[in-house]
Scaffold this active site. Structure first.
Site, PDB file in Angstrom:
ATOM      1  N   ASN A 123      52.690  59.638  41.032  1.00 66.47           N
ATOM      2  CA  ASN A 123      53.190  58.433  40.368  1.00 66.47           C
ATOM      3  C   ASN A 123      53.738  57.406  41.359  1.00 66.47           C
ATOM      4  O   ASN A 123      53.445  56.218  41.262  1.00 66.47           O
ATOM      5  CB  ASN A 123      54.272  58.797  39.345  1.00 66.47           C
ATOM      6  N   LYS A 295      14.070  20.523  38.520  1.00 63.48           N
ATOM      7  CA  LYS A 295      15.503  20.820  38.387  1.00 63.48           C
ATOM      8  C   LYS A 295      16.138  21.322  39.678  1.00 63.48           C
ATOM      9  O   LYS A 295      15.529  22.016  40.469  1.00 63.48           O
ATOM     10  CB  LYS A 295      15.730  21.892  37.307  1.00 63.48           C
ATOM     11  N   GLU A 302      28.986  26.230  38.511  1.00 60.15           N
ATOM     12  CA  GLU A 302      29.138  26.730  37.137  1.00 60.15           C
ATOM     13  C   GLU A 302      29.710  28.146  37.128  1.00 60.15           C
ATOM     14  O   GLU A 302      30.531  28.500  36.281  1.00 60.15           O
ATOM     15  CB  GLU A 302      27.787  26.712  36.414  1.00 60.15           C
TER      16      GLU A 302
HETATM   17  N1  ARG Z   1      45.073  58.297  39.144  1.00 62.63           N
HETATM   18  C1  ARG Z   1      46.405  58.059  38.649  1.00 62.63           C
HETATM   19  C2  ARG Z   1      46.608  56.546  38.459  1.00 62.63           C
HETATM   20  O1  ARG Z   1      45.829  55.834  38.960  1.00 62.63           O
HETATM   21  C3  ARG Z   1      47.404  58.557  39.628  1.00 62.63           C
HETATM   22  C4  ARG Z   1      48.688  58.955  39.028  1.00 62.63           C
HETATM   23  C5  ARG Z   1      48.520  60.173  38.191  1.00 62.63           C
HETATM   24  N2  ARG Z   1      49.779  60.613  37.707  1.00 62.63           N
HETATM   25  C6  ARG Z   1      49.871  61.512  36.708  1.00 62.63           C
HETATM   26  N3  ARG Z   1      51.076  61.827  36.332  1.00 62.63           N
HETATM   27  N4  ARG Z   1      48.836  62.016  36.125  1.00 62.63           N
HETATM   28  O2  ARG Z   1      47.531  56.126  37.800  1.00 62.63           O
END
Ligand code: ARG
Length: 478
Positions: A123, A295, A302
């Site tokens: 995380n 053209k 664009e």
């Molecule tokens: N691949 C996950 C993401 O991109 C990484 C974190 C995963 N964390 C978890 N608690 N499963 O967010």
């Protein structure tokens, strides 16, 4: 046989690194849904960089021995080379970039590689990777904007005196010099660049948050932050893993920059049409039609215009994803990258394309001048002239309007009217009128700061030069 023994190795459970408590194998479809490796592999260089600093810090605080550190660093450096040289093998089974790197590390250096994840969670790891990625993206966009500003500045210098019709409501309004119009875009891009710089000042370092609660080691997060070039550490572990405002803000800045690009692109499309005929795009930046041989289409402009829709959509996409998510980490956050990665790629491409397209732009000065002349764009100046002769502005406005109606009915320009005709409209008209409707004079009279008079345009060019120097200095200082 206890649960642990049934897992993984004997083929009955999953072999995932987190598989200790699982008895069943992951459903293949879930594996596909769950895997971010197909897109987050672009985070590899950032993931390795973060891991290197993390491992060095763990050794500094005595959690790893120097020998362990050196073994792990050796493996990470090899992975770095494999990534750069395209030798790293991605596999869906690894699930994400973090586990892919760790799996390879263990392959290379043995079980000690598993120590890389001490005091860390995916995380905070992914939050760090994303911050590092965004920081690079922002630096690239700033460089791209500056390069585009350079081209706008160059063209402004070339067209300091080129008479050009200025528009409101897409109706010819007042004559300007083309440099004035180009500088309007330039200063808008300067603000975009400054906004990206402000993004960088707000960025902070998330690693060391663990999953959400912090970790059981006295990590030196300040040292990690300094090593990675962050001036601040996330003060709260839960915020550090839950927050994606840096990505949302980044997408907002990209969307804003995309809007500027789109408006400029739209003008290139208009101006290069036969109806306007003000500019010609370089041939190499236009394409032909499969059926109509005559053209030459402004596809590049664009497409730059179209990409800005995607920037806005991705901003909205991430906003929808984040809205209502409880703290802290939720797997939804994995999908933030889809919005961010494409935006970085597209914005770099659009900025570079626009710079190249503009560098090769040629201007048909005769057409521009005719358009400025033909639109009675000096009418405000005629009214101001009558004001100087003593009329109230409202009355002067009405008289100038009557003159326009008279001339427009016969397709004559302001300079093609006799003094007698003028005098029949108002006795206040005299010979001076003729010098005043001259387009150069009209332009030269716009002397208010920021106006289109030559000396004012020169001032703006100088301002742009100073801004560019300052912003380039800021960039190279990183
Ligand atoms: N691949 C996950 C993401 O991109 C990484 C974190 C995963 N964390 C978890 N608690 N499963 O967010």
């Amino acid at each position: 046989m206890d649960d642990d023994q049934k897992n993984g190795a004997d083929g009955k459970g999953t072999t995932k690194p987190w598989g200790g408590r699982f008895r069943e194998e992951q459903a293949p479809l879930f594996e596909k849904l769950n895997a971010s490796i197909p897109f987050d592999h672009v985070l590899a260089p950032y993931d390795v960089k973060g891991s290197i600093v993390h491992v060095r810090m763990l050794a500094r605080i005595g959690v790893l021995s120097d020998a362990e550190r050196d073994q792990i660093l050796g493996g990470l450096q090899e992975i770095e080379r494999e990534v750069v040289e395209g030798r790293f093998v991605w596999s869906l089974e690894d699930e994400d970039i973090h586990m892919a790197v760790e799996r390879r590390l263990v392959e290379l250096v043995g079980p000690v590689g598993g120590k890389v994840h001490t005091g860390r969670s995916r995380n905070d790891q992914v939050a760090l990777d994303l911050h590092l990625y965004l920081r690079d993206a922002v630096a690239g966009h700033r460089a791209g904007i500056l390069a585009l500003m350079e081209v706008l500045l160059h063209q402004a210098r070339v067209h300091e005196r080129t008479i050009f019709p200025g528009y409101t409501h897409l109706q010819r309004a007042q004559p300007v010099v083309f440099a004035h119009h180009l500088l309007a875009h330039l200063f808008a891009f300067q603000r975009e660049c400054e906004r990206f710089a402000a993004w960088e000042e707000l960025s902070w370092m998330p690693l060391g948050a663990g999953a959400l609660a912090g970790v059981n080691y006295p990590l030196d997060r300040e040292w990690v932050a300094a090593e990675l070039g962050f001036s601040r550490v996330a003060p709260n572990a839960m915020d550090a893993v839950a927050a994606r405002d840096a990505a949302f803000h980044y997408l907002a800045l990209a969307a804003s920059c995309g809007l500027q690009l789109s408006r400029l692109a739209e003008e290139l499309v208009l101006w290069s049409s036969q109806e306007f005929g003000f500019v010609e795009l370089p041939e190499s930046w236009t394409s032909g039609s499969s059926i109509m041989p005559q053209k030459r289409n402004p596809d590049a402009a664009e497409l730059v215009r179209a990409k800005s829709a995607a920037f806005l959509a991705r901003l909205q996409g991430l906003g929808c994803l984040l809205k209502g998510l409880p703290l802290a980490y939720n797997k939804d956050l994995q999908e933030d990258k889809l919005y961010v990665f494409r935006t970085r790629e597209d914005l770099d491409l659009c900025l570079a394309a626009m710079a190249e397209m503009l560098a090769g732009l040629t201007v048909d000065q005769t057409r521009c001048r005719q358009a400025a002349e033909g639109g009675y764009a000096q009418a405000t100046d005629v009214a101001d002239y009558l004001v100087r002769k003593g009329l109230a502005f409202r009355e002067a406005h009405r008289l100038a309007g009557r003159l326009v109606a008279l001339l427009a009915a016969e397709g004559r320009s302001f300079s093609q009217v006799t003094l007698d005709e003028l005098k029949s409209l108002s006795p206040l008209f005299d010979e001076e009128y003729y010098s005043l409707v001259d387009l150069e004079k009209v332009v030269a009279a716009k002397v208010s700061p920021g106006g289109t008079a030559p000396e004012r345009v020169k001032e703006q060019i100088r301002l742009a030069e100073v801004a560019l120097e300052r912003l380039q200095g800021g960039r190279s200082g990183q």
